[in-house]
Scaffold this motif. Sequence first.
Motif, PDB file in Angstrom:
ATOM      1  N   GLU A 139       0.829  -1.206   0.000  1.00  0.00           N
ATOM      2  CA  GLU A 139       0.000   0.000   0.000  1.00  0.00           C
ATOM      3  C   GLU A 139       0.864   1.258   0.000  1.00  0.00           C
ATOM      4  OE1 GLU A 139      -3.734   1.920   2.569  1.00  0.00           O
ATOM      5  OE2 GLU A 139      -2.675   0.127   3.278  1.00  0.00           O
ATOM      6  N   ASP A 140       1.921   1.260   0.818  1.00  0.00           N
ATOM      7  CA  ASP A 140       2.812   2.422   0.864  1.00  0.00           C
ATOM      8  C   ASP A 140       3.553   2.596  -0.452  1.00  0.00           C
ATOM      9  OD1 ASP A 140       2.077   3.031   3.446  1.00  0.00           O
ATOM     10  OD2 ASP A 140       3.700   1.867   4.359  1.00  0.00           O
ATOM     11  N   LYS A 141       3.967   1.486  -1.047  1.00  0.00           N
ATOM     12  CA  LYS A 141       4.657   1.563  -2.329  1.00  0.00           C
ATOM     13  C   LYS A 141       3.752   2.163  -3.396  1.00  0.00           C
ATOM     14  CE  LYS A 141       6.717  -1.267  -5.974  1.00  0.00           C
ATOM     15  NZ  LYS A 141       6.967  -2.633  -6.456  1.00  0.00           N
ATOM     16  N   GLU A 142       2.481   1.780  -3.394  1.00  0.00           N
ATOM     17  CA  GLU A 142       1.533   2.312  -4.376  1.00  0.00           C
ATOM     18  C   GLU A 142       1.368   3.820  -4.209  1.00  0.00           C
ATOM     19  OE1 GLU A 142      -1.028   2.674  -7.475  1.00  0.00           O
ATOM     20  OE2 GLU A 142       0.236   0.954  -6.952  1.00  0.00           O
ATOM     21  N   ARG A 143       1.274   4.282  -2.963  1.00  0.00           N
ATOM     22  CA  ARG A 143       1.174   5.724  -2.723  1.00  0.00           C
ATOM     23  C   ARG A 143       2.415   6.453  -3.225  1.00  0.00           C
ATOM     24  NH1 ARG A 143      -0.756   5.140   3.570  1.00  0.00           N
ATOM     25  NH2 ARG A 143      -2.997   4.871   3.215  1.00  0.00           N
ATOM     26  N   LEU A 144       3.568   5.876  -2.957  1.00  0.00           N
ATOM     27  CA  LEU A 144       4.820   6.503  -3.384  1.00  0.00           C
ATOM     28  C   LEU A 144       4.932   6.521  -4.905  1.00  0.00           C
ATOM     29  CD1 LEU A 144       7.506   7.766  -2.597  1.00  0.00           C
ATOM     30  CD2 LEU A 144       8.465   5.477  -2.347  1.00  0.00           C
ATOM     31  N   MET A 145       4.564   5.422  -5.552  1.00  0.00           N
ATOM     32  CA  MET A 145       4.647   5.354  -7.013  1.00  0.00           C
ATOM     33  C   MET A 145       3.730   6.383  -7.659  1.00  0.00           C
ATOM     34  SD  MET A 145       6.903   3.098  -7.942  1.00  0.00           S
ATOM     35  CE  MET A 145       6.498   2.498  -9.569  1.00  0.00           C
ATOM     36  N   LEU A 366      -3.441  13.251  13.338  1.00  0.00           N
ATOM     37  CA  LEU A 366      -4.718  12.580  13.538  1.00  0.00           C
ATOM     38  C   LEU A 366      -5.466  12.425  12.216  1.00  0.00           C
ATOM     39  CD1 LEU A 366      -6.628  11.380  15.627  1.00  0.00           C
ATOM     40  CD2 LEU A 366      -7.637  13.664  15.919  1.00  0.00           C
ATOM     41  N   GLN A 367      -5.448  13.469  11.374  1.00  0.00           N
ATOM     42  CA  GLN A 367      -6.113  13.388  10.075  1.00  0.00           C
ATOM     43  C   GLN A 367      -5.424  12.364   9.181  1.00  0.00           C
ATOM     44  OE1 GLN A 367      -8.920  14.451   8.950  1.00  0.00           O
ATOM     45  NE2 GLN A 367      -8.538  13.602   6.904  1.00  0.00           N
ATOM     46  N   ALA A 368      -4.088  12.325   9.222  1.00  0.00           N
ATOM     47  CA  ALA A 368      -3.360  11.347   8.410  1.00  0.00           C
ATOM     48  C   ALA A 368      -3.763   9.928   8.798  1.00  0.00           C
ATOM     49  CB  ALA A 368      -1.859  11.547   8.575  1.00  0.00           C
ATOM     50  N   GLN A 369      -3.919   9.671  10.100  1.00  0.00           N
ATOM     51  CA  GLN A 369      -4.337   8.334  10.538  1.00  0.00           C
ATOM     52  C   GLN A 369      -5.753   8.021  10.083  1.00  0.00           C
ATOM     53  OE1 GLN A 369      -3.211   6.804  14.447  1.00  0.00           O
ATOM     54  NE2 GLN A 369      -1.964   8.631  14.783  1.00  0.00           N
ATOM     55  N   ARG A 370      -6.628   9.026  10.077  1.00  0.00           N
ATOM     56  CA  ARG A 370      -7.987   8.807   9.561  1.00  0.00           C
ATOM     57  C   ARG A 370      -7.945   8.394   8.100  1.00  0.00           C
ATOM     58  NH1 ARG A 370      -9.431  14.044  12.011  1.00  0.00           N
ATOM     59  NH2 ARG A 370     -10.338  13.681  14.071  1.00  0.00           N
ATOM     60  N   GLU A 371      -6.941   8.868   7.370  1.00  0.00           N
ATOM     61  CA  GLU A 371      -6.832   8.561   5.943  1.00  0.00           C
ATOM     62  C   GLU A 371      -6.051   7.276   5.677  1.00  0.00           C
ATOM     63  OE1 GLU A 371      -5.229  12.026   4.047  1.00  0.00           O
ATOM     64  OE2 GLU A 371      -6.871  13.322   4.714  1.00  0.00           O
ATOM     65  N   GLY A 372      -5.739   6.539   6.743  1.00  0.00           N
ATOM     66  CA  GLY A 372      -5.087   5.249   6.572  1.00  0.00           C
ATOM     67  C   GLY A 372      -3.577   5.281   6.603  1.00  0.00           C
ATOM     68  N   VAL A 373      -2.985   6.403   7.021  1.00  0.00           N
ATOM     69  CA  VAL A 373      -1.529   6.507   7.105  1.00  0.00           C
ATOM     70  C   VAL A 373      -1.065   5.931   8.445  1.00  0.00           C
ATOM     71  CG1 VAL A 373       0.453   8.083   7.155  1.00  0.00           C
ATOM     72  CG2 VAL A 373      -1.472   8.540   5.614  1.00  0.00           C
TER      73      VAL A 373
END
Length: 399
Positions: A139-145, A366-373
């Motif tokens: 998932e992190d790789k997809e965001r980075l790509m 907190l917002q980043a965690q809400r977005e799945g980070v």
Amino acid sequence: MKSLPAIGLKNADDSPVVAYLEAALQEAVRLKASDVHFEPFEDFFQVRLRVDGHLRDMAPPPWVLKDKLCSRIKVLSKLDIAEKRLPQDGRMQLPLPDGRVLDLRVSSLPTLFGEKLVIRILSPDAAAWSLDQLGYEAEDKERLMQAIHRPHGMVLVTGPTGSGKTQSLYACLNVLNTPEVNIATVEDPSEMHLPGVNQVNVNDKAGLSFAVALRAFLRQDPDVLMVGEVRDRETADIAIKAAQTGHLVFSTLHTNDAPSTLSRLRNMGMEPYNMVSSIALITAQRLVRRLCVHCKQSMPLDQQRLRSLGLPEHQMELPAQLYQPVGCTHCHKGFAGRVGIFQVMPISDVLSELILQDASVSTLALQAQREGVSTLRQAGLRKVWQGITSLDEVLAATP
């Protein structure tokens, strides 16, 4: 390109200093050390290797040879052997029996009892590592790509010294490095060579700073720029303007996690609207040691300790079959190699609004965690559940 001085293996003379230096470097290569420290003290001489991020002692030469050993290293790395009052930096090469040649970066520093020398061993294979090899989750790789394939914008990699930031940037550049893309980097200094990429070393004495090189790059028709580190407002200003005018910009910062990077830029004088219009993604990272696959041993996890980690309730149900280091002939105290843990935070529309409102770091987090980070702790624990590293490693590396 003019070749660097090399340490001869076949025709070197048989003096104790030459023999010791070559044996020490060969041992460092065998153990896959990243650095070798030669440290003089009042009545003894210490030599240590950094293996998987941790220092370990090795047998030193006699104390009376410390000055000769220092001179030998400085001659090979083309440093001024007469200058013992100021720090110096140089390079040399180490031929290996298998035909490979390693680049070695040398740094000298005057201390109370002589010059301390550190030799960094630069692996020729490291520049070609992929994002998968570094340890990015799917998932992190997809965001980075998605971020690095944008036509413009800024990607920031953050973390303390030695957390693998440069390696991550090189892995991103490898993805983009094609004949159709003009890539330029400015570093202090360039640790690895990337064929097809125009690399420039900072030279403060000559007036070649990050900002000066970045301005020159913008006149060189670039598509992708990489700035080794955003150190001051001037460099940040130029990098942000480049990201706003059709360039993809990569750089690093020293911050604890991804959300605090925005606060750091604000403290450097960056306006919120400039950050929102330029930054595409921020990734924070740490390196933790890998458990040796030959000897790692399963262990039950105390449920009370699991609760003390502050995990979300949905993670409490994860399998509690963990592993601990043991130690064998294949590893060092149960560990062999390192892997990255990453917090990958794209700048969403909601985060952009919060940045424009000058929101606090805790609100952004907190917002980043809400977005799945994931936080760095959560990303590290995922590696623990997978049996890649130990719980103690992650707890020590993450806040």
